[in-house]
Design a protein around this motif. Structure first.
Motif, PDB file in Angstrom:
ATOM      1  N   LYS A 522       1.041  -1.134  -0.102  1.00 60.13           N
ATOM      2  CA  LYS A 522      -0.126  -0.089  -0.157  1.00 60.13           C
ATOM      3  C   LYS A 522       0.816   1.110   0.026  1.00 60.13           C
ATOM      4  O   LYS A 522       0.627   2.242  -0.891  1.00 60.13           O
ATOM      5  N   LYS A 523       1.941   1.135   0.799  1.00 59.61           N
ATOM      6  CA  LYS A 523       2.837   2.264   0.670  1.00 59.61           C
ATOM      7  C   LYS A 523       3.681   2.634  -0.423  1.00 59.61           C
ATOM      8  O   LYS A 523       3.686   3.832  -1.051  1.00 59.61           O
ATOM      9  N   TYR A 524       3.911   1.384  -1.056  1.00 60.17           N
ATOM     10  CA  TYR A 524       4.770   1.550  -2.087  1.00 60.17           C
ATOM     11  C   TYR A 524       3.960   2.136  -3.447  1.00 60.17           C
ATOM     12  O   TYR A 524       4.389   3.047  -4.094  1.00 60.17           O
ATOM     13  N   VAL A 525       2.589   1.713  -3.675  1.00 60.89           N
ATOM     14  CA  VAL A 525       1.659   2.235  -4.358  1.00 60.89           C
ATOM     15  C   VAL A 525       1.566   3.813  -4.099  1.00 60.89           C
ATOM     16  O   VAL A 525       1.375   4.420  -5.229  1.00 60.89           O
ATOM     17  N   LYS A 526       1.414   4.082  -3.015  1.00 65.07           N
ATOM     18  CA  LYS A 526       1.201   5.675  -2.769  1.00 65.07           C
ATOM     19  C   LYS A 526       2.471   6.432  -3.359  1.00 65.07           C
ATOM     20  O   LYS A 526       2.046   7.274  -4.032  1.00 65.07           O
ATOM     21  N   GLU A 527       3.467   5.859  -3.128  1.00 68.19           N
ATOM     22  CA  GLU A 527       4.793   6.686  -3.741  1.00 68.19           C
ATOM     23  C   GLU A 527       4.684   6.555  -4.975  1.00 68.19           C
ATOM     24  O   GLU A 527       4.877   7.553  -5.489  1.00 68.19           O
ATOM     25  N   TYR A 528       4.446   5.646  -5.558  1.00 66.89           N
ATOM     26  CA  TYR A 528       4.577   5.146  -7.018  1.00 66.89           C
ATOM     27  C   TYR A 528       3.619   6.295  -7.665  1.00 66.89           C
ATOM     28  O   TYR A 528       3.998   6.711  -8.677  1.00 66.89           O
ATOM     29  N   LEU A 529       2.464   6.455  -7.254  1.00 70.65           N
ATOM     30  CA  LEU A 529       1.387   7.252  -8.006  1.00 70.65           C
ATOM     31  C   LEU A 529       1.755   8.800  -7.550  1.00 70.65           C
ATOM     32  O   LEU A 529       1.484   9.611  -8.370  1.00 70.65           O
ATOM     33  N   ASP A 530       2.255   8.947  -6.486  1.00 74.92           N
ATOM     34  CA  ASP A 530       2.792  10.354  -6.204  1.00 74.92           C
ATOM     35  C   ASP A 530       3.712  10.798  -7.134  1.00 74.92           C
ATOM     36  O   ASP A 530       3.891  12.074  -7.538  1.00 74.92           O
ATOM     37  N   GLU A 531       4.424   9.904  -7.583  1.00 77.13           N
ATOM     38  CA  GLU A 531       5.567  10.239  -8.541  1.00 77.13           C
ATOM     39  C   GLU A 531       5.308  10.171  -9.910  1.00 77.13           C
ATOM     40  O   GLU A 531       5.970  10.367 -10.809  1.00 77.13           O
ATOM     41  N   THR A 532       3.967   9.670 -10.349  1.00 78.21           N
ATOM     42  CA  THR A 532       3.449   9.543 -11.623  1.00 78.21           C
ATOM     43  C   THR A 532       2.712  10.773 -11.998  1.00 78.21           C
ATOM     44  O   THR A 532       2.057  11.471 -11.250  1.00 78.21           O
ATOM     45  N   PRO A 533       2.831  11.327 -13.207  1.00 78.96           N
ATOM     46  CA  PRO A 533       2.308  12.186 -13.756  1.00 78.96           C
ATOM     47  C   PRO A 533       0.683  12.351 -13.385  1.00 78.96           C
ATOM     48  O   PRO A 533       0.171  11.260 -13.569  1.00 78.96           O
ATOM     49  N   GLN A 534       0.066  13.522 -12.944  1.00 79.00           N
ATOM     50  CA  GLN A 534      -1.235  13.444 -12.454  1.00 79.00           C
ATOM     51  C   GLN A 534      -2.332  13.165 -13.484  1.00 79.00           C
ATOM     52  O   GLN A 534      -3.246  12.570 -13.339  1.00 79.00           O
ATOM     53  N   ASP A 535      -2.070  13.271 -14.677  1.00 81.71           N
ATOM     54  CA  ASP A 535      -3.149  12.997 -15.699  1.00 81.71           C
ATOM     55  C   ASP A 535      -3.282  11.484 -15.639  1.00 81.71           C
ATOM     56  O   ASP A 535      -4.303  10.936 -16.213  1.00 81.71           O
ATOM     57  N   LYS A 536      -2.204  10.721 -15.413  1.00 80.21           N
ATOM     58  CA  LYS A 536      -2.515   9.326 -15.491  1.00 80.21           C
ATOM     59  C   LYS A 536      -2.954   8.496 -14.241  1.00 80.21           C
ATOM     60  O   LYS A 536      -3.188   7.492 -14.071  1.00 80.21           O
ATOM     61  N   THR A 537      -3.061   9.432 -13.060  1.00 81.54           N
ATOM     62  CA  THR A 537      -3.439   8.847 -11.914  1.00 81.54           C
ATOM     63  C   THR A 537      -4.604   9.429 -11.143  1.00 81.54           C
ATOM     64  O   THR A 537      -4.874   9.071  -9.939  1.00 81.54           O
ATOM     65  N   LYS A 538      -5.159  10.504 -11.589  1.00 78.70           N
ATOM     66  CA  LYS A 538      -6.221  11.184 -11.082  1.00 78.70           C
ATOM     67  C   LYS A 538      -7.541  10.295 -10.543  1.00 78.70           C
ATOM     68  O   LYS A 538      -8.062  10.547  -9.889  1.00 78.70           O
ATOM     69  N   ASP A 539      -7.826   9.293 -11.480  1.00 77.80           N
ATOM     70  CA  ASP A 539      -8.832   8.500 -11.104  1.00 77.80           C
ATOM     71  C   ASP A 539      -8.364   7.250 -10.296  1.00 77.80           C
ATOM     72  O   ASP A 539      -9.232   6.095  -9.997  1.00 77.80           O
ATOM     73  N   LEU A 540      -7.147   7.021  -9.736  1.00 79.51           N
ATOM     74  CA  LEU A 540      -6.652   5.930  -9.583  1.00 79.51           C
ATOM     75  C   LEU A 540      -6.329   5.977  -7.667  1.00 79.51           C
ATOM     76  O   LEU A 540      -6.322   4.924  -7.097  1.00 79.51           O
ATOM     77  N   LYS A 541      -6.362   7.438  -7.232  1.00 74.55           N
ATOM     78  CA  LYS A 541      -5.979   7.340  -5.848  1.00 74.55           C
ATOM     79  C   LYS A 541      -7.174   7.282  -4.857  1.00 74.55           C
ATOM     80  O   LYS A 541      -6.959   7.395  -3.735  1.00 74.55           O
ATOM     81  N   THR A 542      -8.147   7.057  -5.266  1.00 74.10           N
ATOM     82  CA  THR A 542      -9.346   6.912  -4.463  1.00 74.10           C
ATOM     83  C   THR A 542      -9.229   5.491  -3.721  1.00 74.10           C
ATOM     84  O   THR A 542      -9.006   4.681  -4.262  1.00 74.10           O
ATOM     85  N   GLY A 543      -9.341   5.918  -2.138  1.00 75.31           N
ATOM     86  CA  GLY A 543      -9.166   4.658  -1.641  1.00 75.31           C
ATOM     87  C   GLY A 543      -7.666   4.203  -1.172  1.00 75.31           C
ATOM     88  O   GLY A 543      -7.431   3.358  -0.406  1.00 75.31           O
ATOM     89  N   ILE A 544      -6.872   5.159  -1.644  1.00 84.15           N
ATOM     90  CA  ILE A 544      -5.303   4.604  -1.288  1.00 84.15           C
ATOM     91  C   ILE A 544      -5.078   5.873  -0.364  1.00 84.15           C
ATOM     92  O   ILE A 544      -4.256   5.651   0.562  1.00 84.15           O
ATOM     93  N   ILE A 545      -4.957   7.095  -0.805  1.00 82.61           N
ATOM     94  CA  ILE A 545      -4.500   8.356  -0.035  1.00 82.61           C
ATOM     95  C   ILE A 545      -5.448   8.292   1.315  1.00 82.61           C
ATOM     96  O   ILE A 545      -6.615   8.348   1.349  1.00 82.61           O
ATOM     97  N   GLY A 546      -4.730   8.397   2.232  1.00 80.81           N
ATOM     98  CA  GLY A 546      -5.179   8.532   3.526  1.00 80.81           C
ATOM     99  C   GLY A 546      -4.915   7.648   4.748  1.00 80.81           C
ATOM    100  O   GLY A 546      -4.329   6.669   4.359  1.00 80.81           O
TER     101      GLY A 546
END
Length: 546
Positions: A522-546
Motif C-alpha cells: 500500500k505504501k509502495y503504491v502511494k509513493e508510485y502514484l505520487d511520482e507519476t504524472p497526475q493525468d495518469k493517476t487522477k482516477d486511481l488514488k481513491t481509496g489509497i490516499i489517507g
C-alpha cells in the motif's frame, strides 16, 4: 570512514572481526573492507556479511561468574573492570560475499565482480556498506527488470539502493518464494506484479486463491496501476462481480491430458478416458455423463464398471450430470445439466481459454479469482490454460518463439502440483513438465510455498531464483539452502531470524545472495502514484490516499 571494527583472524568463510566499542554489529549486516588504497582510477574492496556475533573477554570466564554472582547477591563492592572497553568486547564472524574492482575512466565507472579468493589484509578496518559500494547492482535495462525491494543490511534498509532481477531470464528459469505464513509472500508477489506491469516482454497468469491481487475499493491491488486498462485482465466465476470477466469454460474444450496428475484418475480410468475421447472428440464428457451404451463400451474395450466410475467423477468434479428429456418417454434420450458456474455446455464459454492465451501472448497479467473454487477446480483451470499455452509455444519454430513474450504462472501452495506425490502421480502434471522443460519454450513458474522440503530436489534446483523469506522450520531451511544458487550453508540462523518483509535473493543472475526488504504494498503504491504524472493517476488514488 565510519570504522565499525577490525579484522583479527579467520578465513574466507569465517573472517573474525573485533567490534569497535559501541558499534553494535548485527546479524546479516553488510560490511566493506578495502583491499588497498583508493585512487582516482581504481578501487578494490570486498563485501562481507555478519553471520554470527559473540561475547569475548580478556578476563577468564570464572572471573566473570564470580563478579556477576557478587553483584547479584548484593555485595557492595566496586566490580568494574579497569578499561572495560578493552577487557570485554564483541567478536563478529563474517563471510566474504564478493570481491569488487571499480575502475574509473573520465568519470565513468566500470565494475568487475568476482567470487572472493583472497583474504583482506590483517587488521584491516571495516565499515558499513554505503550506496556507492553497491552501484554495480543497478540493472542495465530498468524497463526489463522486476523490482523486488531495497537493499537491507541487517535490519537497516538502504532505501537508495533498489534491487532488480532481469525480467526475461528470471521468469524463464523459474522463481521460488518459500516462507512460513505471515512473512510477506503475497506482499512480495504484489510488488513484483506491479513492477511487471511497467515492463515489456512477459505475460503472467495468476491463480489467486484469496482474491487479493486485483483489489477493490477497500483492498489495494493491481487495479490501481495506471496501465491496468491495457495490461491487466481479471476473471472470476462469480457472475455478480462487476469488475471481472466471467470465467466459464465449455466442457467441449476439456481434453483428457488436462486431468494428468490432478484429476485423481487411476491408470485404467485414464486409459478409458483417452479411448472415449478418441471416439467422441469434443463431446466425450457429455457422452460419459449421459451414459454410453453397453455394446459400444464393449466395442471400445472399456469396462462397464469403469464407465460408471467415470460418470460419477465427471458429475462430482465438473458438475455435469444427465436427466431424461421426457420422464414419461425414456426413448427420447437424456440431456445434460451443468450444475457449476465454471464448467458449462452449449455454445457458452467456447472462447474463454483462447481469449486468456491471447492475452498472455499480448504481454498482459491475467488474474484468475479462484477464491470460491475447490482445490481441484483451481488447479484444473490452471492446467487447462497452462497446457494450451505450453502446447502452443511448443508448436512455434525457433524464429517465431524468439519473438514471443515469456509466460509465467503464479501458483500458490506449490507442493499441490510440484510435490513428490503430485510429480509421480500417473505421469505427473503440466506444472511439473514446465518446471523441467519450460525454459526451452520461454514458459516459467513463480511457485509460492511453505513446504519446500516436499518438492523434489531436482525441481528445486531448476528454480534458479529463490526469494527466501523467514522460516523457523529447520527442515524447510535445509531444503532451501541445499538448492540455493549461492552457498548459504552459514545462513540458517539468518533465514530463521528474517522478519516480515525481509528476504534473501539467491539467483544465478545475481553475483551474491542479496538481502532485501520489500516495502508494504500500500505504501509502495502511494509513493508510485505520487511520482507519476497526475493525468495518469487522477482516477486511481481513491481509496489509497489517507
Amino acid at each position: 570512514m565510519n570504522e565499525r571494527g577490525q579484522i583479527i583472524g579467520g578465513g574466507l568463510k569465517d573472517i573474525i572481526i573485533r567490534e569497535k566499542n559501541g558499534e553494535n554489529l548485527e546479524l546479516g549486516e553488510l560490511l566493506i573492507v578495502e583491499n588497498g588504497p583508493i585512487s582516482e582510477a581504481a578501487r578494490n574492496y570486498t563485501i562481507l556479511q555478519v553471520k554470527d556475533i559473540e561475547y569475548k573477554s580478556q578476563a577468564h570466564q570464572s572471573t566473570h561468574e564470580l563478579l556477576s554472582g557478587m553483584k547479584l547477591e548484593g555485595y557492595d563492592t566496586d566490580l568494574e573492570f579497569m578499561e572495560p572497553e578493552l577487557t570485554n568486547y564483541i567478536l563478529g564472524r563474517a563471510k566474504s560475499l564478493l570481491y569488487v574492482q571499480e575502475n574509473r575512466n573520465n568519470g565513468e565507472k566500470k565494475y568487475i565482480t568476482k567470487s572472493p579468493k583472497k583474504l583482506p589484509n590483517f587488521f584491516s578496518p571495516i565499515k558499513s556498506v554505503e550506496e556507492s559500494d553497491l552501484e554495480f547492482l543497478e540493472p542495465k535495462n530498468l524497463e526489463n527488470s522486476i523490482y523486488l525491494g531495497d537493499i537491507r543490511s541487517g535490519s537497516t534498509v538502504e532505501k537508495g539502493i533498489k534491487v532488480y532481477i532481469d525480467l526475461i531470464k528470471s521468469l524463464t528459469h523459474h522463481i521460488l518464494i518459500p516462507a512460513t505464513t505471515g512473512r510477506g509472500k503475497s506482499n512480495l508477489v504484489k510488488i513484483m506484479l506491479w513492477s511487471i506491469l511497467d515492463t515489456e516482454g512477459a505475460g503472467i497468469l495468476v491463480l489467486d486463491p484469496h482474491d487479493e491481487y486485483y483489489g477493490d475499493n477497500i483492498k489495494i491491488g493491481l487495479r490501481y496501476h495506471p496501465k491496468k486498462d491495457e495490461k491487466l485482465e481479471y476473471y472470476s466465476p462469480d457472475k455478480d462481480n462487476d469488475d471481472a470477466i466471467t470465467l466459464a469454460i465449455n466442457v467441449k474444450k476439456i481434453r483428457p491430458y488436462h486431468f494428468s496428475g490432478i484429476g485423481g484418475f487411476s491408470s485404467a480410468q485414464t486409459e478409458a478416458i483417452r479411448t472415449i475421447y478418441n471416439k467422441y472428440k469434443s463431446n466425450w464428457i457429455t457422452k460419459i455423463a449421459k451414459g454410453i451404451d453397453r455394446d459400444v463400451l464393449k466395442e471400445m474395450g472399456v469396462h462397464e464398471g469403469t464407465a460408471e466410475v467415470l460418470k460419477r467423477k465427471i458429475e462430482t468434479k465438473l458438475g455435469v450430470s444427465a436427466v431424461a428429456i421426457d420422464e414419461d418417454n425414456p426413448t427420447k434420450g437424456k440431456k445434460c445439466i451443468f450444475n457449476s458456474n465454471l464448467f458449462v455446455g452449449g455454445e457458452y464459454g467456447l472462447s474463454t481459454v483462447e481469449d486468456i492465451v491471447r492475452s498472455l501472448e499480448a504481454e498482459k497479467i491475467v488474474i484468475i479469482d479462484s477464491s470460491k473454487l475447490s482445490d481441484f477446480e483451481e488447479l484444473f483451470i490452471g492446467s487447462i490454460i497452462t497446457s494450451n499455452i505450453f502446447n502452443k509455444y511448443k508448436r512455434y519454430n525457433s524464429k517465431e518463439l524468439k519473438n514471443k513474450p515469456v509466460i509465467s504462472i503464479v501458483i500458490e501452495e506449490a507442493p499441490r502440483v510440484l510435490g513428490q506425490d503430485a510429480i509421480e502421480s500417473h505421469g505427473g502434471n503440466i506444472y511439473g513438465t514446465i518446471a523441467r522443460e519450460g525454459r526451452k519454450f520461454k514458459i516459467g513458474l513463480i511457485a509460492i510455498t511453505q513446504l519446500s522440503s516436499v518438492i523434489p530436489r531436482a525441481i528445486l534446483a531448476n528454480m534458479n531464483t529463490k526469494i527466501i523469506l523467514g522460516n523457523e522450520m529447520s527442515p524447510e531451511r535445509s531444503a532451501i539452502i541445499n538448492s540455493a544458487s549461492q552457498d548459504l550453508s552459514d545462513d540458517e540462523r539468518i533465514i530463521a531470524s528474517l522478519d516480515k518483509g525481509e528476504a534473501i535473493v539467491s539467483s544465478v543472475f545475481t553475483r551474491f545472495a542479496i538481502p532485501i526488504y520489500t516495502p508494504e504494498f500500500k505504501k509502495y503504491v502511494k509513493e508510485y502514484l505520487d511520482e507519476t504524472p497526475q493525468d495518469k493517476t487522477k482516477d486511481l488514488k481513491t481509496g489509497i490516499i489517507g
